[in-house]
Write an enzyme that holds these catalytic residues in place. Structure first.
Site, mmCIF file in Angstrom:
data_model
loop_
_atom_site.group_PDB
_atom_site.id
_atom_site.type_symbol
_atom_site.label_atom_id
_atom_site.label_comp_id
_atom_site.label_asym_id
_atom_site.label_seq_id
_atom_site.Cartn_x
_atom_site.Cartn_y
_atom_site.Cartn_z
ATOM 1 N N LEU A 86 0.839 -1.202 0.000
ATOM 2 C CA LEU A 86 0.000 0.000 0.000
ATOM 3 C C LEU A 86 0.874 1.253 0.000
ATOM 4 O O LEU A 86 2.062 1.185 0.309
ATOM 5 C CB LEU A 86 -0.900 -0.040 1.246
ATOM 6 C CG LEU A 86 -1.841 -1.251 1.317
ATOM 7 C CD1 LEU A 86 -2.435 -1.418 2.712
ATOM 8 C CD2 LEU A 86 -2.945 -1.110 0.280
ATOM 9 N N PRO A 87 0.262 2.420 -0.307
ATOM 10 C CA PRO A 87 1.089 3.604 -0.571
ATOM 11 C C PRO A 87 1.771 4.278 0.612
ATOM 12 O O PRO A 87 2.860 4.800 0.451
ATOM 13 C CB PRO A 87 0.099 4.594 -1.208
ATOM 14 C CG PRO A 87 -1.176 3.897 -1.393
ATOM 15 C CD PRO A 87 -1.152 2.631 -0.640
ATOM 16 N N THR A 117 6.372 0.100 1.763
ATOM 17 C CA THR A 117 7.515 0.800 2.359
ATOM 18 C C THR A 117 6.961 1.873 3.284
ATOM 19 O O THR A 117 6.285 2.803 2.822
ATOM 20 C CB THR A 117 8.391 1.467 1.271
ATOM 21 O OG1 THR A 117 8.793 0.479 0.343
ATOM 22 C CG2 THR A 117 9.616 2.110 1.890
ATOM 23 N N LYS A 192 15.282 -1.824 4.444
ATOM 24 C CA LYS A 192 14.814 -1.266 3.170
ATOM 25 C C LYS A 192 15.184 0.227 3.049
ATOM 26 O O LYS A 192 15.696 0.681 2.029
ATOM 27 C CB LYS A 192 13.293 -1.457 3.079
ATOM 28 C CG LYS A 192 12.562 -0.633 2.057
ATOM 29 C CD LYS A 192 12.773 -1.117 0.641
ATOM 30 C CE LYS A 192 12.088 -0.206 -0.359
ATOM 31 N NZ LYS A 192 12.424 -0.515 -1.727
ATOM 32 N N LYS A 267 9.959 9.861 -1.313
ATOM 33 C CA LYS A 267 9.202 9.257 -0.201
ATOM 34 C C LYS A 267 10.143 8.451 0.714
ATOM 35 O O LYS A 267 10.126 8.608 1.938
ATOM 36 C CB LYS A 267 8.115 8.330 -0.776
ATOM 37 C CG LYS A 267 7.410 7.507 0.283
ATOM 38 C CD LYS A 267 6.595 6.354 -0.275
ATOM 39 C CE LYS A 267 6.270 5.390 0.852
ATOM 40 N NZ LYS A 267 5.518 4.220 0.450
#
Ligand code: NAD
Length: 320
Positions: A86-87, A117, A192, A267
């Site tokens: 998901l965003p 992420t 990550k 982001k």
């Protein structure tokens, strides 16, 4: 404290694990990444029921054998496993902990895998609530981009209990090629964000040095050859050269399309910056990279691959 829980990463080979009873998968977020990942689960024999508020995403997934649901609650009803990609932080927290969210509706004993992420504090908030409700939760962000999602070659970086990581392997192996258990809850996100901050910094540094050498009159091909055979060699110089035409498979050679979007780099750098601020870890280069990729975005190139930063530096040098 957090650093202690994430001190070791284990890589697991891609040998097949016999899956137990985990056959029914609910998949949340059928976008650029999730659409392919859900399709790969179907190819490996899982029953996949998907939910996405976008009707287009649902109908594209249906063509790949993913049955559609009209809500998160309907998607997770009867699921053995939930996979989500998901965003943003807020969307993930709402999807898992909201009134109509996963934790309230999923059967006890199920396994929840979030591949979005997000800030490491997001999985750290979900993990105890899920555990209290009798369900397992791991954070499992991915590297490899849309191509990796399509070809099932993603690398998964997992935070959570080792038993839950082992249980997730049949699903992760259907969607990716490398799987790392990085430590406790949130450790996958830390790995990550560390990877992507370094990728952003080396990408920016490669663009800067290539631009300087070319402006000084070096043949771009010769300069890249030197870097690739010297101490400055990196993934950015070998695979992802920001100068068009030197590495035919790099996004720079196809007008910076089809790579890792600049807006996603911004982001991830913002998430890394906030994580670093929380523990007062100095990230001078990460901070500069964040600002430069933001400038690329503010100039209207957020949809281009992040190596587009080379064009920005080239333009500045041309102004002299
Ligand atoms: P995307 O925008 O293409 O897909 C996200 C999907 O989630 C959309 O289809 C959206 O409609 C859906 N969605 C929104 N709210 C939802 C909800 N409540 N329930 C279910 N679905 C919902 O984004 P993407 O490129 O697929 O990226 C998804 C995540 O993966 C992000 O966290 C991103 O940072 C990460 N990621 C992306 C890449 C990449 O190259 N695209 C690579 C690695 C990681």
């Amino acid at each position: 404290m957090a650093a202690r829980t994430i001190s070791r990463c284990f890589v697991v080979s891609t040998r097949s694990y016999s899956s137990k009873a985990d056959k029914n998968v609910a998949f949340l977020g059928l976008g650029n990444m999730g659409g392919y990942m859900a399709a790969n689960l179907v190819k490996k024999g899982f029953n996949v029921r998907g939910y996405d508020p976008s009707k287009d995403a649902l109908s594209a997934a249906a063509k790949n054998g993913v049955s559609g649901a009209t809500s998160i609650a309907a998607a997770v009803d009867g699921a053995d496993v939930v996979v989500s990609i998901l965003p943003s932080n807020k969307v993930v927290l709402d999807a898992y902990l909201g009134q109509d969210g996963v934790v309230k509706h999923v059967p006890k004993g199920s396994l929840l895998i979030d591949s979005s992420t997000v800030d490491p504090n997001v999985p750290k908030q979900i993990f105890p609530v899920a555990t209290e409700s009798g369900v397992a939760f791991i954070d499992a962000p991915v590297s490899g981009g849309v191509m990796g999602a399509q070809n099932a070659t993603l690398a998964f970086m997992v935070g959570g209990n080792k038993d839950d990581f082992d249980r997730s392997l049949p699903m992760l192996q259907a969607m990716g090629a490398k799987h790392f258990h990085c430590g406790g809850s949130g450790a996958g996100q830390v790995a990550k964000l560390s990877n992507n901050m370094l990728m952003g910094i080396t990408g920016m540094a490669t663009a800067e040095c290539m631009n300087m050498g070319i402006k000084m009159g070096l043949d771009p091909k010769v300069l890249l050859d030197v870097l690739n055979n010297s101490s400055a060699r990196s993934w950015s110089t070998e695979v992802y050269c920001p100068v068009p035409g030197l590495v035919p498979t790099a996004p720079s050679s196809r007008d910076y399309d089809g790579g890792f979007k600049n807006e996603l780099m911004v982001k991830d750098l913002e998430l890394a910056s906030s994580m670093a601020l929380g523990i007062r870890s100095p990230i001078p280069l990460g901070a500069v990279a964040t600002q430069l990729y933001r400038i690329v975005q503010s100039r209207g190139y957020g949809q281009k691959d992040f190596s587009f930063i080379y064009q920005l530096l080239k333009e500045e040098a041309t102004k002299k």
